[in-house]
Design a protein around this motif. Structure first.
Motif, PDB file in Angstrom:
ATOM      1  N   ASN A 147      40.107 -17.950  23.148  1.00 40.39           N
ATOM      2  CA  ASN A 147      39.336 -17.489  24.309  1.00 40.39           C
ATOM      3  C   ASN A 147      38.875 -18.655  25.183  1.00 40.39           C
ATOM      4  O   ASN A 147      38.555 -18.461  26.352  1.00 40.39           O
ATOM      5  CB  ASN A 147      38.116 -16.673  23.850  1.00 40.39           C
ATOM      6  CG  ASN A 147      37.189 -17.453  22.934  1.00 40.39           C
ATOM      7  OD1 ASN A 147      37.639 -18.060  21.957  1.00 40.39           O
ATOM      8  ND2 ASN A 147      35.913 -17.444  23.242  1.00 40.39           N
ATOM      9  N   LEU A 148      38.835 -19.862  24.602  1.00 38.99           N
ATOM     10  CA  LEU A 148      38.398 -21.047  25.349  1.00 38.99           C
ATOM     11  C   LEU A 148      39.567 -21.951  25.731  1.00 38.99           C
ATOM     12  O   LEU A 148      39.354 -23.070  26.206  1.00 38.99           O
ATOM     13  CB  LEU A 148      37.387 -21.851  24.508  1.00 38.99           C
ATOM     14  CG  LEU A 148      36.133 -21.081  24.066  1.00 38.99           C
ATOM     15  CD1 LEU A 148      35.247 -21.949  23.173  1.00 38.99           C
ATOM     16  CD2 LEU A 148      35.335 -20.600  25.284  1.00 38.99           C
ATOM     17  N   ILE A 198      30.711 -12.753  32.763  1.00 37.83           N
ATOM     18  CA  ILE A 198      31.471 -13.922  33.204  1.00 37.83           C
ATOM     19  C   ILE A 198      30.739 -14.655  34.312  1.00 37.83           C
ATOM     20  O   ILE A 198      31.021 -15.812  34.603  1.00 37.83           O
ATOM     21  CB  ILE A 198      32.881 -13.495  33.654  1.00 37.83           C
ATOM     22  CG1 ILE A 198      33.822 -14.692  33.771  1.00 37.83           C
ATOM     23  CG2 ILE A 198      32.824 -12.707  34.958  1.00 37.83           C
ATOM     24  CD1 ILE A 198      35.276 -14.319  33.926  1.00 37.83           C
ATOM     25  N   SER A 219      26.292 -17.913  25.548  1.00 36.85           N
ATOM     26  CA  SER A 219      27.171 -17.040  26.329  1.00 36.85           C
ATOM     27  C   SER A 219      28.351 -16.616  25.468  1.00 36.85           C
ATOM     28  O   SER A 219      28.595 -17.169  24.399  1.00 36.85           O
ATOM     29  CB  SER A 219      27.660 -17.768  27.584  1.00 36.85           C
ATOM     30  OG  SER A 219      28.493 -18.846  27.236  1.00 36.85           O
ATOM     31  N   ALA A 239      32.506 -15.875  26.131  1.00 33.44           N
ATOM     32  CA  ALA A 239      33.568 -16.036  27.122  1.00 33.44           C
ATOM     33  C   ALA A 239      34.847 -15.347  26.654  1.00 33.44           C
ATOM     34  O   ALA A 239      35.359 -15.655  25.575  1.00 33.44           O
ATOM     35  CB  ALA A 239      33.847 -17.517  27.375  1.00 33.44           C
ATOM     36  N   ASN A 240      35.336 -14.419  27.445  1.00 34.60           N
ATOM     37  CA  ASN A 240      36.680 -13.867  27.234  1.00 34.60           C
ATOM     38  C   ASN A 240      36.802 -13.193  25.865  1.00 34.60           C
ATOM     39  O   ASN A 240      35.833 -12.671  25.348  1.00 34.60           O
ATOM     40  CB  ASN A 240      37.742 -14.970  27.414  1.00 34.60           C
ATOM     41  CG  ASN A 240      37.488 -15.781  28.681  1.00 34.60           C
ATOM     42  OD1 ASN A 240      37.210 -15.200  29.704  1.00 34.60           O
ATOM     43  ND2 ASN A 240      37.550 -17.093  28.591  1.00 34.60           N
TER      44      ASN A 240
END
Ligand SMILES: [Zn+2]
Ligand SMILES: [Zn+2]
Length: 330
Positions: free
Chosen positions: A103-104, A253, A274, A276-277
Motif C-alpha cells: 500500500n506504500l 486520503i 493515518s 493509506a490505500n
C-alpha cells in the motif's frame, strides 16, 4: 464506449465517447456493471489529489464481467464477475512491497487516478489486482465493498482490539465498518454532523450503541476512533473522546488542516495515525469476511450519465450509505 471523463480539476466530468480499450498481456477487459462513487473522487475533482493522469476516467469501486483477456491472464475467464479496487499496480521490488506493505509502494498506481477507472462502460485492469465477487451481492451492492469496505476494514484493523470504537463521519465506509465492528463484538459510537438526525438514526439501525454530534463526548471514553470525514477539526475532538492508550485513525486520503491542540490530548500514550490505500491481502481478507458478517450495503444508484449529480449529493452529505453508478445496458 461511453465514459465520464475528468479533463481538469474544478470542472464537472464530461460525457465522452471513447474507443473501447484492448487488453494487454496481463490485463482483463471488464464490461462495467456498477461503480461506486467515493469521497476520494471528490478530492480528485477538487484538485486535492495532485498527481492524476489527465484526462482520467475516475472510479475505483468497479464490479463487472470479464469480456476479453490478455495472453498471460490465468486468474480469470471470460464471463467471470470481478471487482477492481483503488490499488491498481505496485512495483513488487521496493522495500515496502517486499515487507507486506505494498500500500506504500513508491511506484504504486491507483485506479481512477493514474489508471482509467469505472465511470465508463468498459475498463482495463491488471488481473493481479482484481478479485472475485461473492454471489451474495448484486453488482451495485458489491461496489462499495471495494473501497469503502476495504479501506474501512484496514482502518478497523489499525484501531486494534478496541472494544469501544468511535466512528466520525457516517458515510459509505462507516456504514460497512460499523457492521463488521458489531459482528466482532465491539460497541460502536457514531459521530455525525451536528443535527444530522438521519445519519444518527441510520447508525443505530446498523447496531451503533450510541450516536451523536461530533462535538459531543460519548457516554464512555473510546478505546479507539476512526475518522472518515475529511475534516481536520475532528482530530482533537476524537483525541479528547479517546481513553488513555487509545488510537485515533485518520482513514481519508485527504483532510483539511488539523488545528493545533494541547499536548495533554495526546499524552498518556494515545496514538494518532493515518491509513493509506490497501494491500491485496486486505482485499482478500475483507471480501472473504463480508458475506459471513453478513455486511449489507445501502446503495443509491444513478445511471452513468448522472455521475456529476451523484457526486454533488455525496458532497452535500445527502447519501444514505453509498452512491453507485450503474450501466443501463449491463
Ligand atoms: Zn513497490
Ligand atoms: Zn475510495
Amino acid at each position: 464506449m461511453r465514459a465520464m471523463v475528468m479533463n481538469a480539476a474544478g470542472e464537472p466530468l464530461a460525457a465522452t465517447e471513447r474507443a473501447t480499450p484492448t487488453a494487454g498481456p496481463d490485463q482483463i477487459l471488464i464490461r462495467v456493471h456498477a461503480c461506486g462513487v467515493c469521497r476520494t473522487d471528490l478530492h480528485l475533482l477538487d484538485g486535492e489529489l495532485t498527481q492524476p493522469s489527465l484526462p482520467i476516467v475516475p472510479g475505483h469501486e468497479i464490479v463487472g464481467r470479464v469480456s476479453a483477456k490478455g495472453a498471460r491472464v490465468d486468474r480469470f475467464d471470460i464471463g467471470d464477475r470481478v471487482g477492481v479496487p483503488w490499488l491498481g499496480y505496485t512495483c513488487g521490488r521496493c522495500e515496502y512491497c517486499r515487507s507486506g506493505r505494498e500500500n506504500l509502494c513508491r511506484e504504486a498506481r491507483f485506479t481512477g487516478y493514474q489508471i482509467d477507472g469505472g465511470y465508463a462502460e468498459y475498463t482495463l485492469a491488471d488481473q493481479r489486482y482484481c478479485f472475485p465477487i461473492h454471489g451474495a451481492y448484486t453488482d451495485a451492492e458489491a461496489a462499495p465493498l471495494l473501497c469503502a469496505g476495504l479501506i474501512g476494514y484496514r482502518s478497523l484493523r489499525m484501531a486494534g482490539d478496541a472494544e469501544r470504537l468511535g466512528i466520525y463521519g457516517f458515510g459509505a465506509a462507516a456504514h460497512i465498518v460499523a457492521q463488521v465492528a458489531v459482528f466482532e463484538g465491539r460497541r460502536v459510537y457514531a459521530f455525525t454532523r451536528d443535527g444530522d438526525d438521519d445519519a444518527q438514526a441510520f447508525a443505530r439501525e446498523l447496531g451503533a450503541a450510541w450516536s451523536g454530534a461530533s462535538g459531543e463526548l460519548p457516554p464512555h471514553a473510546l478505546d479507539a476512533a476512526i475518522i472518515f470525514a475529511p475534516v481536520g477539526e475532528l482530530v482533537p475532538l476524537a483525541l479528547q473522546a479517546t481513553a488513555a492508550g487509545g488510537t485515533v485513525v485518520c482513514a481519508g486520503i485527504h483532510m483539511s488542516d488539523i488545528p493545533s491542540f494541547a499536548y495533554h490530548l495526546l499524552w498518556q500514550e494515545r496514538t494518532l495515525r493515518s491509513v493509506a490505500n490497501l494491500t491485496r491481502r486486505d482485499a482478500e481478507q475483507f471480501l472473504e469476511l463480508a458475506p459471513r458478517v453478513p455486511v449489507r450495503t445501502a446503495v443509491e444508484t444513478y445511471p452513468l450519465a448522472r455521475a456529476n449529480e451523484a457526486l454533488a449529493r455525496l458532497r452535500d452529505g445527502h447519501v444514505r450509505g453509498a452512491a453507485v453508478l450503474t450501466m443501463e445496458n449491463a
